[in-house]
Design an enzyme around this catalytic site. Structure first.
Site, PDB file in Angstrom:
ATOM      1  N   HIS A 175       0.862  -1.172   0.000  1.00 44.38           N
ATOM      2  CA  HIS A 175       0.000   0.000   0.000  1.00 44.38           C
ATOM      3  C   HIS A 175       0.897   1.219   0.000  1.00 44.38           C
ATOM      4  O   HIS A 175       1.765   1.359   0.843  1.00 44.38           O
ATOM      5  CB  HIS A 175      -0.914   0.006   1.228  1.00 44.38           C
ATOM      6  N   CYS A 176       0.694   2.106  -0.966  1.00 46.83           N
ATOM      7  CA  CYS A 176       1.568   3.269  -1.082  1.00 46.83           C
ATOM      8  C   CYS A 176       0.815   4.511  -0.626  1.00 46.83           C
ATOM      9  O   CYS A 176      -0.224   4.843  -1.202  1.00 46.83           O
ATOM     10  CB  CYS A 176       2.022   3.430  -2.529  1.00 46.83           C
TER      11      CYS A 176
END
Ligand SMILES: *[C@@H]1O[C@H](CO)[C@@H](O)[C@H](O)[C@H]1NC(C)=O
Ligand SMILES: [Zn+2]
Ligand SMILES: [Zn+2]
Length: 329
Positions: A175-176
């Site tokens: 997850h960025c």
């Protein structure tokens, strides 16, 4: 402004930038790793109120970092257009070099946008069955007939639940927070282009600034100049003196240059890592899993070469997730 004061501010600023970057990447690693040494370390270092803010900003979807990203872009390019561009135009640097950063940042923003809005491959009741057929289970990292305890959906191989987006994601990478989205099967290609174009944009701005500062040093014959100190001795200009002089004459520009150089190092390294993972058919999630379970099971060696069918095939899977799947079955 006093040089020492300016310089201290500058060093503090760079340190903050680097630690923010490390905290964030530490968080995305620990997200897939579960054994989060890093998060634990953070909890000892940060004061309580900052920790609370840190967790709130990182554990729910929030645009905070997307906005921060755009602000940083805007600041660097405002400085570029405001100061560097004009000076370089006067010094008659090749126009191609002066315009290159604008072209690169436009490309970058396009991929940034795609990365943010593309569905990474979120599992739903409708697509669950078709996603199940894309990858085979290896029974080491991914086991058959498991359901996600939160979504109650069957887990396809290589998928993972993202607690921030509250859903399972096909070919989960990480997850960025910078794009406020997961990186998965359908946006990893945009993520790759986004990283590469951002690195190149930073390189090009840093390059133009360096070229300009070099021109200034050369044109003013600073290298061969001399100065006389309080006791009346004559000294040749040293490199340190020239840097100090440039810092005082063009503080914003040197400030930006230092920031960009650090950014290029971090981004360049990270881009190489992501490119390496893509070329070897691994996700960040799998890379971390292999690392944390590797003691004695031989998992690491298997994941390092077992799934790769050659670089070309691996890249094709990244760029054509749909067609690859249809052709192959
Ligand atoms: C990549 O690895 C997965 C297993 O994790 C495998 O099912 C898939 O076929 C591999 N793809 C390529 C192009 O090698
Ligand atoms: Zn789930
Ligand atoms: Zn997510």
């Amino acid at each position: 402004m006093d040089f020492l004061w300016l310089f201290t501010m500058y060093v503090v600023f760079l340190l903050v930038c680097v630690s923010v970057f490390c905290l964030l990447s530490g968080r995305s690693m620990s997200n897939s790793n579960r054994i989060s040494n890093y998060a634990e370390m953070v909890s000892h270092v940060l004061p309580a109120w900052l920790q609370r803010y840190y967790h709130r900003a990182l554990q729910t979807r929030s645009r905070a970092f997307v906005i921060l990203h755009l602000i940083l872009d805007a600041l660097v390019f405002a400085e570029y257009s405001w100061e560097v561009f004009g000076y370089c135009w006067e010094l008659e640097l090749k126009w191609l070099y002066i315009f290159l950063p604008y072209a690169l940042i436009t490309i970058n923003l396009y991929y940034f946008y795609l990365c943010c809005v593309t569905d990474p491959g979120t599992l739903t009741r409708q697509n669950e069955v078709s996603y199940m057929q894309v990858y085979d289970y290896d029974d080491i990292m991914f086991h058959r007939d498991r359901r996600c305890p939160t979504c109650q959906l069957l887990k396809p191989a290589r998928s993972k639940h993202c607690s921030v987006c509250k859903g399972c994601v096909q070919r989960f990478d990480h997850h960025c927070v910078w794009v406020n989205n997961c990186v998965g099967a359908f946006n990893i290609r945009y993520f790759l282009f986004y990283l590469l174009s951002l690195t190149l944009a930073a390189v090009s701005v840093a390059g133009v600034i360096t070229a300009f500062l070099l021109q200034v040093v050369l044109l003013s014959h600073m290298m061969t100049a001399a100065y006389i100190d309080v006791e009346g001795h004559e000294h040749l200009m040293s490199i340190a003196f020239i840097i100090q002089h440039l810092f005082l004459t063009f503080p914003r520009m040197v400030f930006t240059l230092g920031f960009l150089l650090i950014l290029v190092l971090l981004l360049g390294g990270y881009s190489c890592f992501v490119l390496h993972l893509c070329l070897t058919n691994q996700t960040t999630n799998e890379w971390c899993k292999a690392r944390s379970h590797s003691s004695g099971t031989g998992l690491l060696s298997k994941s390092a070469k077992g799934y790769s069918r050659g670089r070309v095939e691996n890249m094709r899977e990244i760029f054509q997730p749909h067609t690859y799947y249809k052709k192959d079955r």
